[in-house]
Design an enzyme around this catalytic site. Structure first.
Site, PDB file in Angstrom:
ATOM      1  CG  ASP A  58      -0.385  -0.007   2.552  1.00 56.80           C
ATOM      2  OD1 ASP A  58       0.765  -0.281   2.607  1.00 56.80           O
ATOM      3  OD2 ASP A  58      -1.085   0.058   3.606  1.00 56.80           O
ATOM      4  CB  SER A  59       4.445   1.727   0.114  1.00 57.38           C
ATOM      5  OG  SER A  59       4.828   0.332  -0.666  1.00 57.38           O
ATOM      6  CG  ASP A  97      -0.054  -4.149   1.851  1.00 51.22           C
ATOM      7  OD1 ASP A  97      -0.049  -4.832   2.892  1.00 51.22           O
ATOM      8  OD2 ASP A  97       0.871  -3.071   1.864  1.00 51.22           O
ATOM      9  CE  LYS A 127       2.964  -5.545   3.654  1.00 52.42           C
ATOM     10  NZ  LYS A 127       2.502  -5.007   4.800  1.00 52.42           N
ATOM     11  CD  GLU A 129       0.623  -1.553   7.820  1.00 48.35           C
ATOM     12  OE1 GLU A 129       0.310  -0.691   8.699  1.00 48.35           O
ATOM     13  OE2 GLU A 129       1.183  -1.246   6.767  1.00 48.35           O
ATOM     14  CD  GLU A 196       7.656  -0.164   7.427  1.00 50.74           C
ATOM     15  OE1 GLU A 196       7.039  -1.040   7.021  1.00 50.74           O
ATOM     16  OE2 GLU A 196       7.926   0.841   6.868  1.00 50.74           O
TER      17      GLU A 196
END
Ligand code: KIV
Length: 295
Positions: A58-59, A97, A127, A129, A196
């Site tokens: 999602d970056s 993501d 993925k 978070e 991260e």
């Protein structure tokens, strides 16, 4: 632009990477290479470079869609980026993501969103978070037959609510929380976990307990692999560059120079030249002029 389709780069003899391959790489202490990509050309580059895992992170909200954070990106936007990436990949494992707001509300919401990433964008895995409530969401998605990669430490989707964009775990209490989240995601069945922005000693302390591959981004050298954001590593993102970024190229300035040279050529008549233009037989050109004169 050429209207001819770009052929996929051959992947040589490389076998398609599976979750089993990643476990084997961990066992063999061979570093796992993961990179983000958000489109067809990025995927072709990752394929040709022989990376193991491609994450449509999602970056991409910031690197390709121009949002100020990852928070606003929608599922539909992520699906479009992910499907384009899928079309450029043959070998690497493709991880989608789940964006902010698309999985936190309930297990049902998480499973439904994850299913869209598999059905509509061809993902091999998704993925999500954080630890906490995300652990149950991960378990539910895995229960529905979709592999899940966890993500602990700095989790950008909720960074604003949890202390901002800084490394996580400089103090033992916070470090313990990070380790507990990673272990909980592992127990829930995640096939891998991203670490991260975590101090290297924290990573080193918990690695002996991690039986699934750990992919680091700013988490030191002891993880099972590394991930970087494509636009950071090729020098195409002009925003804040965290400490862990290593730039391998300056594609952004190459692009700017190329577009500036083009603008200069158009304005000075240096483009297009005869070699860029289509011709026609002289007699046909004469006939066309006659036909136009008759109009
Ligand atoms: O969105 C992303 O690119 C990520 C990586 C930094 C792991 O989550």
């Amino acid at each position: 632009m050429s209207a001819h389709p770009v052929p996929l780069q051959p992947s040589g003899d490389r076998q398609r990477i599976t979750i089993g391959t990643l476990a084997e790489l961990k066992d063999a202490r061979t570093s796992i290479v993961m990179v983000t990509a958000y489109d067809f050309p990025g995927a072709l580059a990752a394929e040709a470079a022989g990376v193991d895992v491609v994450l449509v992170g999602d970056s991409g909200a910031m690197t390709v869609l121009g949002y100020e954070s990852t928070v606003p990106v929608t599922v539909d936007e992520m699906l479009m980026l992910t499907a384009a990436t899928r079309r450029g990949l043959r070998t690497p494992l493709l991880v989608g993501d789940l964006p902010f707001g698309s999985y936190e509300r309930s297990d049902e919401q998480a499973v439904a969103t994850a299913q869209r990433f598999v059905k509509e964008a061809g993902c091999d895995a998704v993925k999500l978070e954080r630890g906490g409530t995300s652990v149950a969401r991960a378990r539910a998605i895995i229960g529905a037959g979709i592999p899940v990669m966890g993500h602990v430490g700095l989790t950008p989707q909720t960074a604003a609510a949890s202390g901002g964009f800084r490394s996580r775990g400089r103090h033992a209490d916070e470090a313990l929380e990070v380790c507990q989240s990673a272990l909980a995601l592992q127990r829930a069945g995640c096939f891998a976990v991203v670490f991260e922005a975590i101090p290297s000693p924290v990573t080193a302390a918990v690695m002996p307990r991690m039986t699934v591959p750990v992919i680091g981004i700013g988490a030191g050298p002891t993880t099972d692999g590394q991930v970087l954001v494509l636009h950071d590593l090729v020098g195409m993102y002009e925003g804040h560059s965290p400490r862990f970024v290593k730039r391998y190229a300056d594609v952004g300035s190459l692009m700017r120079d190329a577009v500036a040279d083009y603008a200069h050529d158009v304005r000075t008549g240096a483009y297009p030249l005869a070699e860029h233009c289509y011709g026609m037989p002289d007699n046909e050109a004469d006939r066309l002029r006659d036909l136009l004169n008759l109009m």
